[in-house]
Write an enzyme that holds these catalytic residues in place. Structure first.
Site, mmCIF file in Angstrom:
data_model
loop_
_atom_site.group_PDB
_atom_site.id
_atom_site.type_symbol
_atom_site.label_atom_id
_atom_site.label_comp_id
_atom_site.label_asym_id
_atom_site.label_seq_id
_atom_site.Cartn_x
_atom_site.Cartn_y
_atom_site.Cartn_z
ATOM 1 N N HIS A 1 8.483 3.169 8.738
ATOM 2 C CA HIS A 1 8.225 2.251 9.852
ATOM 3 C C HIS A 1 7.023 2.765 10.650
ATOM 4 C CE1 HIS A 1 9.126 -0.839 12.756
ATOM 5 N NE2 HIS A 1 8.956 0.051 13.709
ATOM 6 N N MET B 1 10.728 -6.386 4.145
ATOM 7 C CA MET B 1 11.000 -6.915 5.475
ATOM 8 C C MET B 1 12.337 -7.661 5.539
ATOM 9 S SD MET B 1 8.600 -5.514 6.834
ATOM 10 C CE MET B 1 7.308 -5.742 8.022
ATOM 11 N N ASP C 1 15.612 -0.591 11.428
ATOM 12 C CA ASP C 1 14.768 0.588 11.642
ATOM 13 C C ASP C 1 15.547 1.701 12.337
ATOM 14 O OD1 ASP C 1 12.570 -0.673 10.419
ATOM 15 O OD2 ASP C 1 12.118 -1.726 12.261
ATOM 16 N N LYS D 1 -2.676 5.511 7.186
ATOM 17 C CA LYS D 1 -3.132 6.697 6.461
ATOM 18 C C LYS D 1 -2.022 7.774 6.480
ATOM 19 C CE LYS D 1 -7.299 9.402 6.242
ATOM 20 N NZ LYS D 1 -7.614 10.480 7.163
ATOM 21 N N ARG E 1 22.627 -13.330 2.624
ATOM 22 C CA ARG E 1 22.364 -11.888 2.508
ATOM 23 C C ARG E 1 23.248 -11.197 1.483
ATOM 24 N NH1 ARG E 1 19.192 -9.534 5.488
ATOM 25 N NH2 ARG E 1 19.382 -10.937 7.258
ATOM 26 N N SER F 1 0.826 -1.215 0.000
ATOM 27 C CA SER F 1 0.000 0.000 0.000
ATOM 28 C C SER F 1 0.858 1.262 0.000
ATOM 29 C CB SER F 1 -0.982 0.005 1.170
ATOM 30 O OG SER F 1 -0.331 0.279 2.381
ATOM 31 N N ASN G 1 13.364 4.296 4.383
ATOM 32 C CA ASN G 1 12.467 3.263 4.908
ATOM 33 C C ASN G 1 11.325 3.934 5.644
ATOM 34 O OD1 ASN G 1 11.572 0.604 5.662
ATOM 35 N ND2 ASN G 1 12.391 0.986 7.718
ATOM 36 N N LEU H 1 19.343 -4.890 5.256
ATOM 37 C CA LEU H 1 20.266 -4.758 4.117
ATOM 38 C C LEU H 1 21.706 -4.765 4.632
ATOM 39 C CD1 LEU H 1 18.204 -2.058 2.249
ATOM 40 C CD2 LEU H 1 18.619 -4.390 1.438
HETATM 41 C C1 GAR Z 1 3.771 -0.715 6.705
HETATM 42 O O1 GAR Z 1 2.985 -0.451 7.838
HETATM 43 C C2 GAR Z 1 5.225 -0.362 6.958
HETATM 44 O O2 GAR Z 1 5.387 0.784 7.749
HETATM 45 C C3 GAR Z 1 5.699 -1.606 7.682
HETATM 46 O O3 GAR Z 1 5.115 -2.665 6.986
HETATM 47 C C4 GAR Z 1 3.858 -2.223 6.440
HETATM 48 C C5 GAR Z 1 3.847 -2.532 4.968
HETATM 49 O O4 GAR Z 1 2.598 -2.233 4.408
HETATM 50 N N1 GAR Z 1 7.144 -1.681 7.686
HETATM 51 C C6 GAR Z 1 7.856 -2.143 8.712
HETATM 52 O O5 GAR Z 1 7.354 -2.599 9.726
HETATM 53 C C7 GAR Z 1 9.363 -2.074 8.533
HETATM 54 N N2 GAR Z 1 10.050 -2.422 9.727
HETATM 55 P P1 GAR Z 1 2.448 -2.035 2.840
HETATM 56 O O6 GAR Z 1 3.083 -3.276 2.199
HETATM 57 O O7 GAR Z 1 0.962 -1.999 2.621
HETATM 58 O O8 GAR Z 1 3.149 -0.763 2.460
#
Ligand code: GAR
Length: 199
Positions: A108, A89, A144, A171, A64, A13, A106, A92
């Site tokens: 978070h 997820m 993070d 949002k 990795r 998203s 990134n 790197l």
């Molecule tokens: C999001 O909430 C993002 O902030 C989180 O994963 C979700 C991905 O949603 N990321 C982390 O937790 C990174 N540590 P999306 O695939 O719908 O963008």
């Protein structure tokens, strides 16, 4: 025009929000490639439906360093200027990060440094915080971590579930990722220690 590379692992998203901003002219850049490390990622199918260059580089079974080399090659092949992790997820490697200095972002779903890692919204509810939020930051070798570009807060309500809090945060994620990309593309900042100072 600057070229974005977007890395995803799942729903996508945040990628869609970035793609909407690009399509609407709110971000002055092109999406050069969308890369998923998981073949089943919904975001990968969405990227294909949108006619974007969508590539799967499966990470399963690769170590990795090997994986990150494949990733860097694909990004370079597409002349990417800015790498945006959008629900990607994976950690790197230092080698990958060195290839794109101050060129990896990134997002978070917490007010970092609180609640890094998985299930940040669950962690926030468990801890009993009254304010949650989200963060866009430069990526370094730690989870993070890295200098913060944009953060925004949302309230945690008495009857919140993980789903309700996550939706409220998401949002805001969609809004601040565009803001952060524009700040980085504009280039009007310097790094002082951990601080990103806008000039
Ligand atoms: C999001 O909430 C993002 O902030 C989180 O994963 C979700 C991905 O949603 N990321 C982390 O937790 C990174 N540590 P999306 O695939 O719908 O963008």
């Amino acid at each position: 025009m600057k070229r974005l590379g977007i890395l995803i692992s799942g729903r996508g998203s945040n990628f869609e929000a970035i793609a909407d901003s690009v399509a609407a002219g709110r971000i002055d850049a092109a999406i050069a490639v969308v890369i998923s490390n998981r073949p089943e990622a919904r975001g990968l199918a969405v990227a294909r439906e949108r006619g974007l260059n969508a590539v799967c580089i499966p990470s399963k079974g690769l170590d990795r360093e090997v994986y990150d080399r494949l990733l860097a090659e694909e990004l370079k092949r597409n002349s990417v200027d800015l790498v945006c992790l959008a629900g990607f997820m994976r950690l790197l490697s230092a080698g990958f990060i060195r290839e794109f200095p101050l060129r990896i972002l990134n997002i978070h779903p917490s007010l970092l440094p609180a609640f890094p890692g998985l299930d940040a919204q669950h962690q926030a509810l468990e801890h009993g915080v009254k304010v949650g939020g989200c963060t866009v930051h430069f990526v370094d070798e730690c989870l993070d971590s890295g200098p913060i570009l944009v953060q925004t807060a949302v309230p945690v309500l008495n009857d919140d579930t993980v789903e309700a809090l996550s939706a409220r945060i998401l949002k805001e994620e969609h809004r601040i990722y565009t803001e952060a990309i524009n700040l980085v593309l504009a280039g009007n900042f310097r790094i002082e220690g951990r601080r990103v100072v806008f000039t």
